[in-house]
Design a protein around this motif. Structure first.
Motif, PDB file in Angstrom:
ATOM      1  N   ASP A  36      45.154-122.927  54.611  1.00 15.12           N
ATOM      2  CA  ASP A  36      43.716-123.057  54.364  1.00 15.12           C
ATOM      3  C   ASP A  36      43.276-122.103  53.251  1.00 15.12           C
ATOM      4  N   GLN A  37      43.695-120.877  53.391  1.00 18.56           N
ATOM      5  CA  GLN A  37      43.219-119.853  52.473  1.00 18.56           C
ATOM      6  C   GLN A  37      43.771-120.047  51.071  1.00 18.56           C
ATOM      7  N   GLN A  38      45.033-120.475  50.999  1.00 21.21           N
ATOM      8  CA  GLN A  38      45.614-120.719  49.673  1.00 21.21           C
ATOM      9  C   GLN A  38      44.839-121.829  48.966  1.00 21.21           C
ATOM     10  N   TRP A  39      44.447-122.855  49.702  1.00 18.37           N
ATOM     11  CA  TRP A  39      43.657-123.909  49.074  1.00 18.37           C
ATOM     12  C   TRP A  39      42.295-123.384  48.608  1.00 18.37           C
ATOM     13  N   ARG A  40      41.702-122.514  49.421  1.00 17.75           N
ATOM     14  CA  ARG A  40      40.391-121.990  49.049  1.00 17.75           C
ATOM     15  C   ARG A  40      40.427-121.341  47.678  1.00 17.75           C
ATOM     16  N   VAL A  41      41.510-120.587  47.444  1.00 19.40           N
ATOM     17  CA  VAL A  41      41.625-119.906  46.152  1.00 19.40           C
ATOM     18  C   VAL A  41      41.749-120.928  45.027  1.00 19.40           C
ATOM     19  N   PRO A 101      41.928-107.273  51.060  1.00 16.06           N
ATOM     20  CA  PRO A 101      43.310-106.998  51.487  1.00 16.06           C
ATOM     21  C   PRO A 101      44.087-108.273  51.801  1.00 16.06           C
ATOM     22  N   SER A 102      43.407-109.301  52.312  1.00 20.87           N
ATOM     23  CA  SER A 102      44.091-110.565  52.563  1.00 20.87           C
ATOM     24  C   SER A 102      44.420-111.267  51.259  1.00 20.87           C
ATOM     25  N   LEU A 103      43.493-111.149  50.330  1.00 19.29           N
ATOM     26  CA  LEU A 103      43.652-111.868  49.072  1.00 19.29           C
ATOM     27  C   LEU A 103      44.912-111.430  48.335  1.00 19.29           C
ATOM     28  N   VAL A 104      45.252-110.170  48.440  1.00 18.09           N
ATOM     29  CA  VAL A 104      46.447-109.684  47.742  1.00 18.09           C
ATOM     30  C   VAL A 104      47.663-110.527  48.111  1.00 18.09           C
ATOM     31  N   GLY A 105      47.891-110.695  49.407  1.00 14.30           N
ATOM     32  CA  GLY A 105      49.049-111.465  49.847  1.00 14.30           C
ATOM     33  C   GLY A 105      48.929-112.932  49.512  1.00 14.30           C
ATOM     34  N   ILE A 106      47.727-113.469  49.633  1.00 16.89           N
ATOM     35  CA  ILE A 106      47.521-114.889  49.321  1.00 16.89           C
ATOM     36  C   ILE A 106      47.844-115.147  47.853  1.00 16.89           C
ATOM     37  N   LEU A 107      47.381-114.259  46.983  1.00 20.11           N
ATOM     38  CA  LEU A 107      47.670-114.410  45.555  1.00 20.11           C
ATOM     39  C   LEU A 107      49.162-114.223  45.294  1.00 20.11           C
TER      40      LEU A 107
END
Lengths: 145, 145
Positions: free
Chosen positions: A34-39, A63-69
């Motif tokens: 979900d989060q990867q798509w949001r980005v 802090p979550s975004l770092v790993g998602i990116l």
DNA sequence: TATGAATTATTCATATATGAACTAATTATA
DNA sequence: TATAATTAGTTCATATATGAATAATTCATA
């Protein structure tokens, strides 16, 4: 009167739990969370954004975004580019592969969205947004006893 | 027209992000996470519940619940009791300390809830629930192209 | 212009979410 | 009644959330 299940957090959580699977099947079919798509979706509107901007748009905590990116970068869907003007900023840019995936998925995502919209009238949708905004609009901090 | 930010998932997520801090300050003041409180709150209505029942009431997925119950048990707020009739079931029961904490927190939790309710009329609240339910009520699985 | 304040992205520790798989116990069926 | 199918709770691997802290950089100001 089970007030708990009718509290605002539980109502919103339950609705999210019911809505997300429709989207998630599509995300998983394309190997995304979900989060990867949001980005990616945020990058659809504007091609280069800083991490802070993406965090604000997607509601993903930094802090979550770092790993998602990291994971999007590892899949070669985005690139990180440090700004030359302000070296604290890092621009996030979709790769060719990332743009292709977005183009592939966007129509299906919009289709799912349209399906949900068709469940209510335009007036209902507006009313819903108006009330929800009243319920959840930001306010001062609340005192604890 | 930034349709992304106005999509159902983003609207619900944003509202949750805005509503939860009011509650979270109280939870943290009592050394609880959101989810840990949810479990205690479920036990407020009914003193003994199985894990599956708690999962259904709180919307917490079973794998998450295991750890949440572990931590509540470690804090001596709940106890696990294996059923004698059906040894697969495990009853979750608040301890004396757990019940005391619930009694201490409930009035404040209700107060926060009341504050949110005062933002809208009873008619608006009903209308809000009616539309949200239309938007998110369960349905058949959607076909992927 | 040196120095403290603010900003950006990140790291860290802990807690939770997600989906698959697994164990023990129970139920259904041949 | 032996065996397959179910069920409840759990474990596992991976991804994300939360709040505190940190490093690098830039800004503000004395």
């Amino acid at each position: 009167m089970p007030k708990f299940l009718d509290s605002l957090p539980m109502i919103l959580s339950r609705s999210l739990d019911r809505v997300m699977p429709s989207y998630r099947r599509l995300f998983q079919a394309n190997d995304l969370t979900d989060q990867q798509w949001r980005v990616l979706r945020a990058l659809w509107e504007k091609q280069h954004l800083t991490s802070a901007q993406i965090s604000q748009i997607t509601l993903l905590p930094p802090p979550s975004l770092v790993g998602i990116l990291d994971r999007l970068e590892k899949k070669n869907l985005i690139g990180r580019l440090r700004s030359t003007e302000d070296r604290r900023h890092i621009h996030i840019i979709p790769t060719q592969k990332g743009r292709a995936l977005m183009e592939h998925m966007m129509p299906m995502v919009e289709s799912i969205h349209d399906d949900f919209m068709q469940r209510v009238t335009a007036a209902e949708w507006d009313e819903f947004n108006r009330i929800l905004n009243k319920l959840s609009e930001p306010t001062k901090k609340r005192n604890l006893a």
